[in-house]
Design an enzyme around this catalytic site. Structure first.
Site, PDB file in Angstrom:
ATOM      1  CB  CYS A  52      -0.969  -0.026   1.172  1.00  0.00           C
ATOM      2  SG  CYS A  52      -2.413   1.059   0.967  1.00  0.00           S
ATOM      3  CG  HIS A  55      -3.846  -3.741   3.738  1.00  0.00           C
ATOM      4  ND1 HIS A  55      -2.647  -3.182   4.133  1.00  0.00           N
ATOM      5  CD2 HIS A  55      -4.466  -2.792   2.976  1.00  0.00           C
ATOM      6  CE1 HIS A  55      -2.551  -1.941   3.651  1.00  0.00           C
ATOM      7  NE2 HIS A  55      -3.635  -1.690   2.936  1.00  0.00           N
TER       8      HIS A  55
END
Length: 251
Positions: free
Chosen positions: A99, A195
């Site tokens: 990310c 994630h």
């Protein structure tokens, strides 16, 4: 396991765990450390924060996601370490950047207001901030096999013309919700929006990174038999629920 029976040390460097690990990405480091022990190696974990001296060894690097404020807090130190990180990437050091750290390893991040913030240029990707968030479970097909995870990002990332992807989207939004790409990969550097943390439910990906690190650190990869029944069940359940159910947004 005692040091006399260890197959060797493998040094893991987690970049900015306080500033850039807000979606459970610290779990990736813990997963790799545990799997190294299970395989008979000795993990040595270094948590690198802004202003910290660089570890003497770095066999595998990890970084996670963070808010804009977290990215701002690491910018100065990242600039100090930029050449070192580029050299490590070019030399084949495995890295998993998730990310926000994935974005920072790209060419640039362009804010919603149009300001251009330069990245490290390790990955040929450009990210633009926007108001729409891409949130939800993801299933990918990658060189490591099927990979599952969870995305939560407002940045929309576009790959350069020659940039290899990390994976192709079977379900989810991926880099930008348009071109079926997710993440990017160059040498042994993997950037992704996934994630979860991503590694516990994807043991093949975890061991793929560890194989590269162990061969570089010790000269060999001697995996042990590891019981990944729970991880495989979690992985297969997500794939079945999203893709095989027929409700998947196929790309």
């Amino acid at each position: 396991m005692s040091s006399t029976t260890s197959k060797g040390e493998v040094h893991l460097v987690h970049l900015y765990p306080q500033e850039m690990s807000i979606y459970g990405d610290l779990g990736n480091t813990r997963c790799l450390a545990a799997r190294l022990r299970w395989h008979g190696y000795t993990p040595v974990v270094h948590n690198h924060g802004p202003g910290d001296p660089w570890p003497e060894r770095a066999d595998l690097l990890l970084g996670g996601g963070g808010q804009d404020s977290g990215q701002l807090r690491v910018q100065d130190d990242l600039a100090v370490q930029a050449d070192r990180l580029r050299e490590l990437a070019a030399a084949g050091t495995p890295m998993l950047m998730v990310c926000g750290m994935y974005q920072l390893l790209g060419e640039a991040f362009i804010t919603a207001e149009g300001a251009r913030l330069p990245g490290l240029g390790i990955l040929d990707v450009t990210t633009r901030g926007n108001e729409r968030r891409m949130i939800g479970p993801v299933v990918l097909q990658t060189d490591f096999g099927s990979v599952v995870g969870y995305e939560n990002h407002s940045g929309s990332t576009v790959l350069g013309s020659g940039q290899a992807v990390f994976g192709r989207v079977r379900y989810g939004q991926g880099n930008n919700g348009r071109d079926s790409t997710e993440g990017a990969r160059v040498h042994n550097v993997v950037g992704t929006y996934l994630h979860g943390p991503v590694l516990p439910a994807n043991p093949a990906l975890a061991d793929g990174l560890l194989e590269i690190a162990c061969r570089r650190a010790t000269g060999d990869w001697q995996p042990a038999e590891v019981d990944d029944t729970v991880a495989r069940r979690a992985h297969e359940a997500q794939v079945s629920r999203l893709v095989q159910s027929g409700s998947a947004r196929r790309r």
